[in-house]
Scaffold this motif. Sequence first.
Motif, short mmCIF file in Angstrom:
data_model
loop_
_atom_site.label_atom_id
_atom_site.label_comp_id
_atom_site.label_asym_id
_atom_site.label_seq_id
_atom_site.Cartn_x
_atom_site.Cartn_y
_atom_site.Cartn_z
N LYS A 155 0.85 -1.20 0.00
CA LYS A 155 0.00 0.00 0.00
C LYS A 155 0.89 1.24 0.00
O LYS A 155 1.99 1.23 0.53
N SER A 174 -3.99 5.58 -3.57
CA SER A 174 -4.60 4.26 -3.65
C SER A 174 -4.95 4.04 -5.12
O SER A 174 -4.87 4.96 -5.94
N ARG A 175 -5.35 2.84 -5.43
CA ARG A 175 -5.48 2.48 -6.83
C ARG A 175 -6.78 1.75 -7.09
O ARG A 175 -7.22 0.92 -6.29
#
Length: 394
Positions: free
Chosen positions: A272, A277-278
Amino acid sequence: MPKRDYYNVLGINKNASEAEIKKAFRKLAKQYHPDMNSGDKAAAEKFKEVNEAYEVLSNSEKKARYDQFGHAGVDPSYSGSGNTNTGFGGFGNFGDFGMDLGDIFENMFSGFGGFGGGSRPKNQNIPSKGANVEITIGLTFMEAALGTKKTIKFDRYELCDACSGSGSEKGHSPSTCVDCGGTGTIKVTQRTPFGAVSTSRTCTRCKGNGTVIEHPCPKCSGSGSVRKSVSLEVSCPAGIDNRQIFVVRNQGNAGHKGGPAGDLEVLVRVEKHHIFSRDGYDVHCELPLRFSQLVLGDEITIPTITGKVTYSITEGTQPGTTFRLKGKGIPYTNGRGFGDEYIKVVIEVPRNLNTKQKEMLREFAGSLKTEKNYAKRKNFFEKLKDDFKDAFAF
Ligand SMILES: [Zn+2]
Ligand SMILES: [Zn+2]
């Protein structure tokens, strides 16, 4: 003796389907099978005739020639191919058929769901690709997003260099298996109420290899491969995500009998990131801004995976607003574009104000008017009043 029409032999008409041809053959082959008609020459003759007819009518190419030219179209003396048809004529006993009865029955039953045929043992005597090797590696968020090179260590089977994979000690070579004659399979014919049913099993002496190693290579004990620890630099493709696999061709276990090596399958675990974030190829980020920046508008600096960009936020931007930065996300693994970056504006409420600051803020707050400065608040409380009539007074 003139040959009979093949359709008549099988008792079918010219429009019979493949399944009907097979069915007719199966019935007659059982009826005239020499195992059921011991010593009956007429039955043997019939059996031969039935097989010959089926040989032609079950083969779409031969059938087409037969339909067009009759026996001349498929007679060996015309085709000259020297196929199994050639063996017919002048036979005196069962052994002269020129066709393996086991084969007939194996072919015959294999199409009927689980009777005898179906699961032939694999012939291990032909070159085949080695097994794949699976490993897991850890990447940082950025390494996965942008791609990276990693040197990885893993174990795999490689061809034994002492015997070049043959498994035999130097100066010796594997000998042909005497049990199976090098085919790797043994045919087993069983008698059943339907006649002889032939199945194949893997030869136990050579384990299907067709050859037996009598002088095993001391280094690999005859296996032809040795387990080795290898270190390999691999390119992790940009854009790969957590729990995805990329494949490095031919870096797995050695192939068999000269076949290519298997592949290396690399499973990726992605750490992470502390601010990004993805979601697929899109990057999300929450950007804490000052109350005053949102009130007054500002040129702000936004982090992206490839560096920072400046962005103008307008006066009166509300918290929770999300901006999209097109093409600032993660590259597609196919190399044909990029995801976007989404920036969500959050306010960080200032803490630890001193007395003077609090006074100033109170003064400032007192100067604001709901009607003029707080459209949303005004709207909200007016609706609330409608709902609750006079229960609340604000
Ligand atoms: Zn060896
Ligand atoms: Zn064998």
